[in-house]
Scaffold this motif. Sequence first.
Motif, PDB file in Angstrom:
ATOM      1  N   LEU A 189       0.828  -1.207   0.000  1.00  0.00           N
ATOM      2  CA  LEU A 189       0.000   0.000   0.000  1.00  0.00           C
ATOM      3  C   LEU A 189       0.863   1.257   0.000  1.00  0.00           C
ATOM      4  O   LEU A 189       0.555   2.239  -0.699  1.00  0.00           O
ATOM      5  N   LEU A 190       1.955   1.242   0.745  1.00  0.00           N
ATOM      6  CA  LEU A 190       2.857   2.394   0.780  1.00  0.00           C
ATOM      7  C   LEU A 190       3.497   2.642  -0.594  1.00  0.00           C
ATOM      8  O   LEU A 190       3.635   3.785  -1.026  1.00  0.00           O
ATOM      9  N   VAL A 191       3.878   1.561  -1.263  1.00  0.00           N
ATOM     10  CA  VAL A 191       4.470   1.699  -2.598  1.00  0.00           C
ATOM     11  C   VAL A 191       3.434   2.241  -3.578  1.00  0.00           C
ATOM     12  O   VAL A 191       3.723   3.130  -4.387  1.00  0.00           O
ATOM     13  N   ALA A 192       2.215   1.707  -3.518  1.00  0.00           N
ATOM     14  CA  ALA A 192       1.149   2.193  -4.400  1.00  0.00           C
ATOM     15  C   ALA A 192       0.863   3.671  -4.131  1.00  0.00           C
ATOM     16  O   ALA A 192       0.615   4.452  -5.060  1.00  0.00           O
ATOM     17  N   PHE A 193       0.910   4.058  -2.857  1.00  0.00           N
ATOM     18  CA  PHE A 193       0.711   5.465  -2.488  1.00  0.00           C
ATOM     19  C   PHE A 193       1.803   6.338  -3.100  1.00  0.00           C
ATOM     20  O   PHE A 193       1.522   7.392  -3.675  1.00  0.00           O
ATOM     21  N   MET A 194       3.044   5.891  -3.007  1.00  0.00           N
ATOM     22  CA  MET A 194       4.151   6.654  -3.593  1.00  0.00           C
ATOM     23  C   MET A 194       3.979   6.795  -5.097  1.00  0.00           C
ATOM     24  O   MET A 194       4.148   7.886  -5.664  1.00  0.00           O
ATOM     25  N   GLN A 195       3.666   5.697  -5.754  1.00  0.00           N
ATOM     26  CA  GLN A 195       3.518   5.733  -7.210  1.00  0.00           C
ATOM     27  C   GLN A 195       2.368   6.638  -7.625  1.00  0.00           C
ATOM     28  O   GLN A 195       2.469   7.362  -8.623  1.00  0.00           O
ATOM     29  N   GLY A 196       1.293   6.624  -6.838  1.00  0.00           N
ATOM     30  CA  GLY A 196       0.171   7.509  -7.129  1.00  0.00           C
ATOM     31  C   GLY A 196       0.548   8.975  -6.979  1.00  0.00           C
ATOM     32  O   GLY A 196       0.165   9.815  -7.805  1.00  0.00           O
ATOM     33  N   ARG A 197       1.296   9.281  -5.942  1.00  0.00           N
ATOM     34  CA  ARG A 197       1.740  10.664  -5.739  1.00  0.00           C
ATOM     35  C   ARG A 197       2.655  11.122  -6.883  1.00  0.00           C
ATOM     36  O   ARG A 197       2.599  12.270  -7.318  1.00  0.00           O
ATOM     37  N   LEU A 198       3.520  10.236  -7.356  1.00  0.00           N
ATOM     38  CA  LEU A 198       4.422  10.576  -8.451  1.00  0.00           C
ATOM     39  C   LEU A 198       3.640  10.827  -9.742  1.00  0.00           C
ATOM     40  O   LEU A 198       3.936  11.766 -10.489  1.00  0.00           O
ATOM     41  N   GLN A 199       2.625  10.002 -10.002  1.00  0.00           N
ATOM     42  CA  GLN A 199       1.797  10.187 -11.181  1.00  0.00           C
ATOM     43  C   GLN A 199       1.059  11.523 -11.125  1.00  0.00           C
ATOM     44  O   GLN A 199       1.019  12.267 -12.107  1.00  0.00           O
ATOM     45  N   ARG A 200       0.475  11.824  -9.992  1.00  0.00           N
ATOM     46  CA  ARG A 200      -0.277  13.075  -9.849  1.00  0.00           C
ATOM     47  C   ARG A 200       0.632  14.282 -10.006  1.00  0.00           C
ATOM     48  O   ARG A 200       0.263  15.285 -10.621  1.00  0.00           O
ATOM     49  N   PHE A 201       1.841  14.188  -9.447  1.00  0.00           N
ATOM     50  CA  PHE A 201       2.818  15.273  -9.538  1.00  0.00           C
ATOM     51  C   PHE A 201       3.131  15.589 -10.999  1.00  0.00           C
ATOM     52  O   PHE A 201       3.086  16.747 -11.427  1.00  0.00           O
ATOM     53  N   ALA A 202       3.415  14.547 -11.787  1.00  0.00           N
ATOM     54  CA  ALA A 202       3.770  14.751 -13.193  1.00  0.00           C
ATOM     55  C   ALA A 202       2.575  15.236 -13.999  1.00  0.00           C
ATOM     56  O   ALA A 202       2.684  16.179 -14.798  1.00  0.00           O
TER      57      ALA A 202
END
Length: 207
Positions: free
Chosen positions: A174-187
């Motif tokens: 879940l933490l990894v998915a959260f990180m990846q989601g934040r990176l996608q939203r940022f870009a």
Amino acid sequence: MSDTRPDHADDSEEEASPARKRPRPGERRLQILQTLAAMLEKPGSERITTAGLAAQIGVSEAALYRHFASKAQMFEGLIDFVDQSVMGLIRQVTDREPAGPQQAGRIVALLLQFAEKNPGMSRVMNGEALAFEHERLQERINLLFDKIEAQLRQSLKGIESATPTADLHVTASLLVAFMQGRLQRFARSGFKRLPSEHLQAALGRIL
């Protein structure tokens, strides 16, 4: 970064003017990677061409290929930087803090802060910059996140031993998915929605 290219193979652009100072070994290679990373921060950079990269630096495409065998190798240079930076940040946390949810949360926070400070690298981390490139590049990013997830599981083992192993795997995932989601939203927001936005509150909910 090292450059074993012999002197007689120097870029023609670098020899054109006797007054121009010739780059030291490795300097041009580093400049190429820095320019590529900077171009990834600009709107409309969905697919960067070697022609565009060469024009940005002010050299020919042939000059680029004296330092890198292919564009994929240039992206591998960026992935190497991301990998080394990420693993270095993780070591800083694990060396200073005891295992447990706080350590895991600190790792996530530092990695997102790294991406926030390096927008071009965030597009490499989320795979967006690699969409039209060789599939092995995405495989390397997937491997990096596998390593991050493995470390998060290790960090979370600091929770009471009664916590089922399955729960540790779920939380780390879940933490990894959260990180990846934040990176996608940022870009996708043009780097306006910061990865660190309400970060501690979000981590508190997960952990």
